[in-house]
Design an enzyme around this catalytic site. Structure first.
Site, mmCIF file in Angstrom:
data_model
loop_
_atom_site.group_PDB
_atom_site.id
_atom_site.type_symbol
_atom_site.label_atom_id
_atom_site.label_comp_id
_atom_site.label_asym_id
_atom_site.label_seq_id
_atom_site.Cartn_x
_atom_site.Cartn_y
_atom_site.Cartn_z
ATOM 1 N N CYS A 59 0.839 -1.197 0.000
ATOM 2 C CA CYS A 59 0.000 0.000 0.000
ATOM 3 C C CYS A 59 0.880 1.255 0.000
ATOM 4 C CB CYS A 59 -0.901 -0.026 1.229
ATOM 5 S SG CYS A 59 -1.912 1.450 1.408
ATOM 6 N N CYS A 62 0.382 3.119 3.525
ATOM 7 C CA CYS A 62 0.868 2.654 4.827
ATOM 8 C C CYS A 62 1.922 1.560 4.734
ATOM 9 C CB CYS A 62 -0.302 2.168 5.679
ATOM 10 S SG CYS A 62 -1.028 0.615 5.101
ATOM 11 N N CYS A 107 -7.475 -0.870 1.543
ATOM 12 C CA CYS A 107 -6.444 -1.384 2.437
ATOM 13 C C CYS A 107 -7.038 -1.508 3.841
ATOM 14 C CB CYS A 107 -5.261 -0.426 2.456
ATOM 15 S SG CYS A 107 -4.014 -0.833 3.690
ATOM 16 N N CYS A 110 -5.071 1.187 6.490
ATOM 17 C CA CYS A 110 -5.223 2.649 6.483
ATOM 18 C C CYS A 110 -6.533 3.091 5.826
ATOM 19 C CB CYS A 110 -4.032 3.303 5.784
ATOM 20 S SG CYS A 110 -3.991 3.041 3.996
ATOM 21 N N CYS A 130 -8.805 -5.501 -9.535
ATOM 22 C CA CYS A 130 -8.401 -4.485 -10.507
ATOM 23 C C CYS A 130 -7.896 -3.275 -9.723
ATOM 24 C CB CYS A 130 -9.623 -4.133 -11.357
ATOM 25 S SG CYS A 130 -9.265 -2.977 -12.683
HETATM 26 ZN ZN LIG Z 1 -2.734 1.085 3.536
#
Ligand SMILES: [Zn+2]
Length: 141
Positions: A59, A62, A107, A110, A130
């Site tokens: 990510c 984060c 995610c 976060c 996707c």
């Molecule tokens: Zn994240």
């Protein structure tokens, strides 16, 4: 006096949180637009689409590991696509914007918007995650 009939919407607490001003400082404009603004990058615009090394996609907000290179496949859509996320790394929710029913992918650490998941992927899961490449960073093994 507060209205006793008013209800406070449930607030989800993420492990990683920042104020909007902090996110704007931490992320590039493109990353902010996708992760915090639910934007979508132009298809074919992100170099991660062509990333073929062995490693992990994390990510951009984060650093949490979201996908590994073994689960990436070429979907032909112009967006990096995966069939299986790292366990526990993402959460999904209904997205009925733009008069379409889609399943949004975020995610789990976060709350950053990553993309959508569609039921037209390859075996074994039959799923196509996707993703916006700009919402992730690649960490080679
Ligand atoms: Zn994240």
């Amino acid at each position: 006096m507060s209205d006793p009939r008013s209800t406070t919407p449930p607030i989800k607490h993420y492990e990683v949180t920042h104020t909007d001003a902090e996110w704007r400082r931490l992320l590039t404009a493109e990353q902010y637009d996708v992760l915090r603004g639910h934007g979508t990058e132009r298809p074919g615009s992100c170099a991660l689409l062509h990333e073929e090394r062995t490693g992990a996609f994390v990510c951009a907000g984060c650093g949490q590991r979201l996908f590994t290179s073994e689960t990436k496949f070429e979907s032909g859509t112009g967006w990096p696509s995966f069939d299986t996320p790292v366990a526990g790394s993402i959460e999904t929710m209904d997205d009925d914007s733009y008069n379409m029913h889609r399943t949004e992918v975020q995610c789990s650490r976060c709350g950053g918007h990553l993309g959508h998941v569609f039921p037209d992927g390859p075996p074994p899961t039959g799923l196509r995650y996707c993703m916006n490449g700009v919402a992730m960073n690649f960490v080679p093994d």
